[in-house]
Design a protein around this motif. Sequence first.
Motif, PDB file in Angstrom:
ATOM      1  N   GLU A  78     -44.270  31.091  18.980  1.00  0.00           N
ATOM      2  CA  GLU A  78     -44.015  32.057  19.857  1.00  0.00           C
ATOM      3  C   GLU A  78     -43.641  33.447  19.258  1.00  0.00           C
ATOM      4  N   LYS A  79     -44.421  34.615  19.969  1.00  0.00           N
ATOM      5  CA  LYS A  79     -44.314  35.946  19.147  1.00  0.00           C
ATOM      6  C   LYS A  79     -42.886  36.353  19.333  1.00  0.00           C
ATOM      7  N   LEU A  80     -42.566  37.096  18.252  1.00  0.00           N
ATOM      8  CA  LEU A  80     -41.227  37.882  18.278  1.00  0.00           C
ATOM      9  C   LEU A  80     -41.347  39.299  18.053  1.00  0.00           C
ATOM     10  N   THR A  81     -41.493  39.980  19.335  1.00  0.00           N
ATOM     11  CA  THR A  81     -41.911  41.197  19.482  1.00  0.00           C
ATOM     12  C   THR A  81     -40.767  42.076  18.772  1.00  0.00           C
ATOM     13  N   ARG A  82     -40.705  43.602  18.624  1.00  0.00           N
ATOM     14  CA  ARG A  82     -39.542  44.180  17.961  1.00  0.00           C
ATOM     15  C   ARG A  82     -38.357  44.149  18.982  1.00  0.00           C
ATOM     16  N   LEU A  83     -38.625  44.199  20.302  1.00  0.00           N
ATOM     17  CA  LEU A  83     -37.640  44.363  21.434  1.00  0.00           C
ATOM     18  C   LEU A  83     -36.805  43.038  21.300  1.00  0.00           C
ATOM     19  N   ARG A  84     -37.582  41.816  21.120  1.00  0.00           N
ATOM     20  CA  ARG A  84     -37.109  40.483  21.099  1.00  0.00           C
ATOM     21  C   ARG A  84     -36.024  40.546  19.736  1.00  0.00           C
ATOM     22  N   VAL A  85     -36.486  40.704  18.594  1.00  0.00           N
ATOM     23  CA  VAL A  85     -35.810  40.937  17.197  1.00  0.00           C
ATOM     24  C   VAL A  85     -34.604  41.532  17.554  1.00  0.00           C
ATOM     25  N   ALA A  86     -34.542  42.897  18.362  1.00  0.00           N
ATOM     26  CA  ALA A  86     -33.499  43.557  18.529  1.00  0.00           C
ATOM     27  C   ALA A  86     -32.360  42.837  19.317  1.00  0.00           C
ATOM     28  N   GLY A  87     -33.003  42.314  20.407  1.00  0.00           N
ATOM     29  CA  GLY A  87     -32.049  41.427  21.287  1.00  0.00           C
ATOM     30  C   GLY A  87     -31.342  40.052  20.510  1.00  0.00           C
ATOM     31  N   ILE A  88     -32.140  39.544  19.821  1.00  0.00           N
ATOM     32  CA  ILE A  88     -31.481  38.427  19.160  1.00  0.00           C
ATOM     33  C   ILE A  88     -30.665  39.027  17.889  1.00  0.00           C
ATOM     34  N   ALA A  89     -30.907  40.143  17.529  1.00  0.00           N
ATOM     35  CA  ALA A  89     -29.648  40.514  16.434  1.00  0.00           C
ATOM     36  C   ALA A  89     -28.607  41.191  17.211  1.00  0.00           C
ATOM     37  N   LEU A  90     -28.749  41.957  18.433  1.00  0.00           N
ATOM     38  CA  LEU A  90     -27.363  42.036  18.994  1.00  0.00           C
ATOM     39  C   LEU A  90     -26.691  40.952  19.363  1.00  0.00           C
ATOM     40  N   VAL A  91     -27.075  39.784  19.981  1.00  0.00           N
ATOM     41  CA  VAL A  91     -26.377  38.719  20.553  1.00  0.00           C
ATOM     42  C   VAL A  91     -25.888  37.960  19.537  1.00  0.00           C
ATOM     43  N   ALA A  92     -26.568  37.827  18.212  1.00  0.00           N
ATOM     44  CA  ALA A  92     -25.753  37.390  16.930  1.00  0.00           C
ATOM     45  C   ALA A  92     -24.588  38.017  16.542  1.00  0.00           C
ATOM     46  N   LEU A  93     -24.891  39.458  16.656  1.00  0.00           N
ATOM     47  CA  LEU A  93     -23.757  40.589  15.992  1.00  0.00           C
ATOM     48  C   LEU A  93     -22.757  40.185  17.022  1.00  0.00           C
TER      49      LEU A  93
ATOM     50  N   ILE B 128     -28.985  40.603  25.470  1.00  0.00           N
ATOM     51  CA  ILE B 128     -29.468  39.989  26.737  1.00  0.00           C
ATOM     52  C   ILE B 128     -30.387  40.930  27.596  1.00  0.00           C
ATOM     53  N   VAL B 129     -29.985  42.137  27.491  1.00  0.00           N
ATOM     54  CA  VAL B 129     -30.846  43.094  28.242  1.00  0.00           C
ATOM     55  C   VAL B 129     -31.953  43.523  27.650  1.00  0.00           C
ATOM     56  N   CYS B 130     -31.970  43.557  26.434  1.00  0.00           N
ATOM     57  CA  CYS B 130     -33.134  43.477  25.514  1.00  0.00           C
ATOM     58  C   CYS B 130     -34.310  42.560  25.905  1.00  0.00           C
ATOM     59  N   LEU B 131     -33.599  41.359  25.673  1.00  0.00           N
ATOM     60  CA  LEU B 131     -34.423  40.070  25.814  1.00  0.00           C
ATOM     61  C   LEU B 131     -35.056  39.969  27.202  1.00  0.00           C
ATOM     62  N   GLY B 132     -34.180  40.566  28.048  1.00  0.00           N
ATOM     63  CA  GLY B 132     -34.747  40.423  29.377  1.00  0.00           C
ATOM     64  C   GLY B 132     -36.007  41.689  29.673  1.00  0.00           C
ATOM     65  N   LEU B 133     -35.768  42.638  28.899  1.00  0.00           N
ATOM     66  CA  LEU B 133     -36.702  43.627  28.892  1.00  0.00           C
ATOM     67  C   LEU B 133     -38.038  43.157  28.327  1.00  0.00           C
ATOM     68  N   ALA B 134     -37.867  42.404  27.080  1.00  0.00           N
ATOM     69  CA  ALA B 134     -38.958  41.893  26.534  1.00  0.00           C
ATOM     70  C   ALA B 134     -39.782  40.823  27.330  1.00  0.00           C
ATOM     71  N   GLU B 135     -39.101  39.906  28.121  1.00  0.00           N
ATOM     72  CA  GLU B 135     -39.552  39.292  28.834  1.00  0.00           C
ATOM     73  C   GLU B 135     -40.547  39.861  29.913  1.00  0.00           C
ATOM     74  N   SER B 136     -39.862  40.998  30.533  1.00  0.00           N
ATOM     75  CA  SER B 136     -40.790  41.574  31.619  1.00  0.00           C
ATOM     76  C   SER B 136     -42.066  42.118  31.072  1.00  0.00           C
TER      77      SER B 136
END
Lengths: 125, 135
Positions: free
Chosen positions: A101-116, B113-121
Motif C-alpha cells: 500500500e502506498k505511503l504518501t507524504r501526508l500519510r508518512v507525516a500522520g504516522i510520524a505524528l501519531v508515533a511521536l 489522525i487528521v493528516c491520515l484522514g486527509l490522506a484517505e480523502s
Amino acid sequence: MPAEGSISTLVASLWLLNIVLDTGGQLAFKAAAGDPAAGDGLARWRHMASRPWLWLGIGSYVAEFLVWIAFLSLIPLSEGVLLGSINIVAIMIAGRFLFGEKLTRLRVAGIALVALGVAIVGLGT
Amino acid sequence: MKRFYLLGFLLLMGFDTLAQISFKVAGTQALPVEASLAWLLRVFGQPWVYGAVIGYVGAFFTWMALLKHAPIGPAFAASHLEVVSVMLLSIWLFDEQLTLARGLGALAIIAGIVCLGLAESREHEPAADAEPARG
C-alpha cells in the motif's frame, strides 16, 4: 493499583501483545476478505470459513479484547487510549510491507505524528 | 445530508467512547490481573464488560453504514478521535489528571489522525465508493 507514573513490565508486555493481536487480526481479515478465489455471496462465506484466515482474525480479536481489559485496568484510561493509538501506525506499516500500500507524504507525516505523540505519553510517565 | 454524516460520526464516537469507559470499569472491577479462570469469571461476572461488547458492536455497524455513504477521510478520523472524548471523560469520571505529557502527546496524535484522514480523502476522491466494504 500501581501508582500513576510507573509502567511495569506487565503493562509493557500487554501493550506489545495488543499491537501484535490487533495488527495480526486485521491482516488476517484482510487476507480472508481479499482472496480472489473466494467468489460471491454465500459461497464466499463458505470459502472463508473453510480456510484459517477468518478464524485467525476472530481468535486474535477475542484475545485482544481480554488483553485490552487487562491493560486498561493497570493504567489510567486517558493514558491507555493514547498509548493504544500506536495500532494505527502498526497497521499502516504492515499494509505497506505486506500489501504494497502506498505511503504518501501526508500519510508518512500522520504516522510520524501519531508515533511521536505515543512516545511523548510513554516517556512522560 | 451533512447533518446525517455529522450524526453518524457522533454516534460512532459515542459507541467507541462507551466501549473504552466500559473496558476500564470492567478491568478495574476484575483486579488483580492474572492469567487464570478466576480473572475471566470476574471480568464476565459483572455488567460493564457487556457495555464494552455493545459499544464494539454498535461502533462496527455504525462504521459499516458510514462507509457506505460518508467520505472515507472524515470517517477514518471520526473512528479514531474518540481519544479526545475518552480523555475528557476519564478526567471527569475517574479523577485522572491531564498531565503535560498526556496533553502534548494527545495534540500530536490528533494532528497525526487528521493528516491520515486527509490522506484517505485525497486518495479516494476520484472513486469515492470504489472499495468501501473492505475495512
